[in-house]
Design an enzyme around this catalytic site. Structure first.
Site, PDB file in Angstrom:
ATOM      1  CB  VAL A 134      -3.090   5.818   4.240  1.00  0.00           C
ATOM      2  CG1 VAL A 134      -4.003   6.515   5.225  1.00  0.00           C
ATOM      3  CG2 VAL A 134      -2.250   6.847   3.464  1.00  0.00           C
ATOM      4  N   GLY A 135      -0.282   3.859   3.790  1.00  0.00           N
ATOM      5  CA  GLY A 135       0.354   3.008   2.781  1.00  0.00           C
ATOM      6  C   GLY A 135       1.839   2.915   3.044  1.00  0.00           C
ATOM      7  CB  THR A 142       9.284   0.146  -3.309  1.00  0.00           C
ATOM      8  OG1 THR A 142       8.328  -0.795  -3.767  1.00  0.00           O
ATOM      9  CG2 THR A 142      10.678  -0.414  -3.472  1.00  0.00           C
ATOM     10  CG  PHE A 143      10.609   4.017  -4.215  1.00  0.00           C
ATOM     11  CD1 PHE A 143      11.951   3.728  -4.315  1.00  0.00           C
ATOM     12  CD2 PHE A 143       9.744   3.523  -5.176  1.00  0.00           C
ATOM     13  CE1 PHE A 143      12.438   2.962  -5.366  1.00  0.00           C
ATOM     14  CE2 PHE A 143      10.224   2.776  -6.231  1.00  0.00           C
ATOM     15  CZ  PHE A 143      11.570   2.495  -6.329  1.00  0.00           C
ATOM     16  N   GLY A 144       8.587   4.689  -0.081  1.00  0.00           N
ATOM     17  CA  GLY A 144       8.200   5.560   1.015  1.00  0.00           C
ATOM     18  C   GLY A 144       6.969   5.072   1.743  1.00  0.00           C
ATOM     19  CB  SER A 145       5.754   5.188   5.093  1.00  0.00           C
ATOM     20  OG  SER A 145       6.539   6.250   5.589  1.00  0.00           O
ATOM     21  CB  VAL A 146       1.512   7.017   1.726  1.00  0.00           C
ATOM     22  CG1 VAL A 146       0.527   8.126   1.385  1.00  0.00           C
ATOM     23  CG2 VAL A 146       2.433   6.749   0.536  1.00  0.00           C
ATOM     24  CE  LYS A 190       6.240   7.448  -2.642  1.00  0.00           C
ATOM     25  NZ  LYS A 190       5.872   7.065  -4.003  1.00  0.00           N
ATOM     26  CG  ASP A 198       4.898  -0.104 -10.673  1.00  0.00           C
ATOM     27  OD1 ASP A 198       4.493  -1.251 -10.952  1.00  0.00           O
ATOM     28  OD2 ASP A 198       5.262   0.222  -9.533  1.00  0.00           O
TER      29      ASP A 198
HETATM   30  N1  LIG Z   1      -2.497  10.509  -2.489  1.00  0.00           N
HETATM   31  C1  LIG Z   1      -2.757   9.441  -1.758  1.00  0.00           C
HETATM   32  N2  LIG Z   1      -3.862   9.384  -0.997  1.00  0.00           N
HETATM   33  C2  LIG Z   1      -4.121   8.280  -0.244  1.00  0.00           C
HETATM   34  N3  LIG Z   1      -3.351   7.182  -0.210  1.00  0.00           N
HETATM   35  C3  LIG Z   1      -2.240   7.185  -0.956  1.00  0.00           C
HETATM   36  C4  LIG Z   1      -1.869   8.300  -1.766  1.00  0.00           C
HETATM   37  N4  LIG Z   1      -0.719   8.017  -2.398  1.00  0.00           N
HETATM   38  C5  LIG Z   1      -0.393   6.774  -2.021  1.00  0.00           C
HETATM   39  N5  LIG Z   1      -1.287   6.261  -1.152  1.00  0.00           N
HETATM   40  C6  LIG Z   1      -1.274   4.921  -0.546  1.00  0.00           C
HETATM   41  O1  LIG Z   1       0.057   4.506  -0.302  1.00  0.00           O
HETATM   42  C7  LIG Z   1       0.375   3.336  -1.076  1.00  0.00           C
HETATM   43  C8  LIG Z   1       1.823   3.394  -1.522  1.00  0.00           C
HETATM   44  O2  LIG Z   1       2.029   4.588  -2.263  1.00  0.00           O
HETATM   45  P1  LIG Z   1       3.037   4.681  -3.480  1.00  0.00           P
HETATM   46  O3  LIG Z   1       2.645   3.646  -4.501  1.00  0.00           O
HETATM   47  O4  LIG Z   1       3.120   6.077  -3.962  1.00  0.00           O
HETATM   48  O5  LIG Z   1       4.401   4.293  -2.765  1.00  0.00           O
HETATM   49  P2  LIG Z   1       5.633   3.537  -3.374  1.00  0.00           P
HETATM   50  O6  LIG Z   1       6.676   3.475  -2.325  1.00  0.00           O
HETATM   51  O7  LIG Z   1       6.037   4.207  -4.660  1.00  0.00           O
HETATM   52  O8  LIG Z   1       4.994   2.127  -3.662  1.00  0.00           O
HETATM   53  P3  LIG Z   1       5.360   1.030  -4.723  1.00  0.00           P
HETATM   54  O9  LIG Z   1       6.004  -0.052  -3.943  1.00  0.00           O
HETATM   55  O10 LIG Z   1       4.041   0.622  -5.329  1.00  0.00           O
HETATM   56  O11 LIG Z   1       6.249   1.665  -5.728  1.00  0.00           O
HETATM   57  C9  LIG Z   1      -0.642   3.328  -2.230  1.00  0.00           C
HETATM   58  O12 LIG Z   1      -0.902   2.032  -2.707  1.00  0.00           O
HETATM   59  C10 LIG Z   1      -1.866   3.942  -1.558  1.00  0.00           C
HETATM   60  O13 LIG Z   1      -2.619   2.962  -0.879  1.00  0.00           O
END
Ligand SMILES: Nc1ncnc2c1ncn2[C@@H]1O[C@H](COP(=O)(O)OP(=O)(O)OP(=O)(O)O)[C@@H](O)[C@H]1O
Length: 548
Positions: free
Chosen positions: A99-100, A103-107, A122, A214
């Site tokens: 679903v996402g 930068t740091f991970g895939s969700v 994540k 952020d």
């Molecule tokens: N609890 C959650 N429920 C549903 N979707 C989520 C959840 N947490 C994150 N996501 C989805 O995943 C995407 C990326 O999550 P997140 O921001 O935690 O990752 P990141 O690697 O830290 O990203 P960034 O590059 O913004 O730092 C979010 O924008 C959201 O769409």
């Protein structure tokens, strides 16, 4: 102590936990191999520890030896150590779909096979070879301390085969997804309700000594009427020691003090971001869509006017330190820029987007702003009941959040019973004026695959060998628009000047509103004057995906 347990088949972990919770767990889980030690490294047996609990001592460190295939820590009630019994914790989850990807991970959306609960998992991109490393992650350190209905809940942390997984409560979508394909503007009631909730989450977080750093629409997650703050990867403790030298926040929401390399910014950076997000919720367009850090400052100046000695003397000093000269522009009338926003909304956005961080309201003060006069706080304990009546989660009795904080806005407390609907102005959805560009036109994310991105990064490095990412951090641009290192930013900003005091930035006429962004990006007028800073970025990098 460590050596004693440092055997090849065992792993030693240190956890600062609530001792009472730990003991409850050791009993329940029969964790006989755990030992507990206090700050002076005294060993406690479980019985001795029970005594300490009896005397209400908490905050012990627990060292635990366990044979590990996988381990987990469960939040928020209990932080505990679970020895694995030969099979992985991840087996408990059925992965459904991605679903996402940040930068740091895939969700991933996943199902807890035991409970049937849908969760978001994540999966961190980096490998983690010890629990100590994981436990020190900002996301863990900050989130485990937070328990608020408007902060996404971290349920569990799993490390398996050196891969780290965060298990979160699942949210339907993020705010950016809600905005991007919208054919019409949100109603004021709708966006007011979201902002009210986010400020509640922020007030709680700031009060507990953390700031997010952020905030952006992608990090605000929505499920039905509820919105929650997510992604604590950059969260910092307010009391932590500056200077903060790491990359901070996505450019479009980055506070000017961060852009100007302030070594000791604070929670007010979140308030700036909220001002920008609020405006974006009204117009469905980013308020300060800078294509580089220099352009970001230019965009801010063209909206709120160049800072002066009287409204931000510290800012002028910061600029002088890095040899930066502000473009001389007067700014524009915010209400003309955000025509769908009422007077109160404009006033709040204006104060949130103040140059001087000290002049921005705190989250608790924002909650008292007349804009939120019709919103009422529902204590978490009543929220599920309120939901039964289809009441937005923010509705109910308004409660003071930070009684000690001086109130900037003297809003009156509406006399309503908990669980009743808030007396929001019944504003029907605004329709977008023909001149208003659709959000879909704004290419917030680069439509390029990783290969393209790497190609771009390589070429950027070739063009600008000086812009090296900071050693400790991801640093360079990446998929979700993380920024470069702050030190990098200093370099970029100072590259805009020739010799002491000679800036490549020429004063520009005020730019009422950037034209709508087309897919592929948009060159603001200011960019023509930015010399090298502009050369660095190909047009498409104006999208939010590119950090700078
Ligand atoms: N609890 C959650 N429920 C549903 N979707 C989520 C959840 N947490 C994150 N996501 C989805 O995943 C995407 C990326 O999550 P997140 O921001 O935690 O990752 P990141 O690697 O830290 O990203 P960034 O590059 O913004 O730092 C979010 O924008 C959201 O769409």
């Amino acid at each position: 102590m460590r050596d004693q347990y440092n055997q090849p088949d065992a792993m030693l972990c240190r956890y600062s936990i609530h001792l009472r919770s730990f003991l409850l767990l050791t009993r329940a889980e029969n964790l006989s191999n755990a030992v507990i030690m206090n700050a002076s490294a005294m060993l406690f047996t479980i019985n001795k520890a029970a005594e300490a609990v009896h005397h209400n001592h908490t905050g012990f460190a627990v060292w635990c030896k366990h044979n590990i295939k996988s381990t987990s820590i469960v939040f928020p009630e209990i932080s505990w150590v679970e020895p694995a019994f030969g099979f992985g914790k991840m087996e408990r989850y059925k992965i459904i779909k991605e679903v996402g990807n940040g930068t740091f991970g895939s969700v991933w959306r996943a199902l807890n096979k035991q409970t049937g609960e849908v969760v978001a998992i994540k999966k961190m991109k980096k490998k983690y070879y010890s629990w100590e490393e994981c436990i020190n992650l900002r996301e863990v350190k900050s989130l485990r301390k937070m328990n608020h209905p408007n902060i996404v809940k971290l349920k569990e942390v799993i490390r398996e085969h050196d891969i780290l997984y965060f298990v979160f409560e699942y949210m339907e979508c993020n705010l950016y997804q809600l905005m991007k394909d919208r054919p019409k503007l949100f109603s004021e009631a709708e966006l007011k309700n979201w902002c009210f909730q986010v400020f509640q989450g922020l007030a709680y977080m700031h009060q507990r000594g953390f700031f997010h750093r952020d905030l952006k629409p992608e990090n605000l997650l929505v499920s039905k009427d509820t919105i929650k703050i997510a992604d604590f990867g950059l969260a910092r403790e307010i009391n932590s020691q500056p200077p903060y030298t790491e990359y901070v926040s996505t450019r479009w929401y980055r506070a000017p003090e961060v852009l100007l390399q302030s070594p000791n910014y604070g929670a007010a950076v979140d308030m700036w971001a909220m001002g920008a997000i609020m405006a974006e919720l009204f117009t469905l367009r980013p308020l300060f869509p800078g294509s580089s850090e220099a352009d970001e400052i230019y965009k801010i100046c063209s909206v709120i006017g160049t800072p002066t000695e009287s409204n931000w003397s510290e800012g002028l000093e910061l600029a002088a330190v890095i040899n930066y000269q502000f473009p001389q522009v007067t700014g524009v009338d915010l209400s003309a820029l955000i025509p769908s926003a009422g007077e109160d909304a404009i006033d709040l956005i204006q104060s949130l987007c103040s140059w001087d961080p000290c002049k921005r309201p705190t989250a608790a003060e924002a909650l008292q702003h007349p804009f939120f006069q019709s919103c009422f706080y529902v204590p978490p304990s009543l929220r599920s009941k309120a939901a039964l009546f289809k009441t937005p989660p923010s509705a109910g009795i308004k409660a003071p959040l930070e009684p000690k904080t001086g109130r900037r806005y003297s809003g009156t407390l509406p006399n309503v019973k908990s669980g009743t609907l808030p007396a929001m102005k019944s504003t029907s959805n605004f329709s977008i004026k023909s001149s208003a560009p659709s959000y879909a036109g704004v290419q917030r994310k680069l439509e390029m695959n990783l290969q393209d991105e790497q190609k771009y990064l390589k070429s950027t490095v070739r063009q600008q060998p000086k812009y090296r990412p900071p050693v400790k951090n991801v640093g360079v641009s990446n998929q979700m628009g993380r920024t470069r290192g702050v030190s990098d930013a200093a370099e970029k900003l100072s590259n805009m000047t020739i010799g002491p005091g000679k800036s490549l930035l020429k004063p520009q006429p005020p730019q009422a509103r950037p034209p709508p962004m087309k897919a592929g990006g948009w060159h603001g007028q200011s960019d023509l004057f930015l010399g090298r800073a502009q050369e660095m970025l190909p047009a498409r990098n104006i999208s939010r995906k590119v950090a700078g």
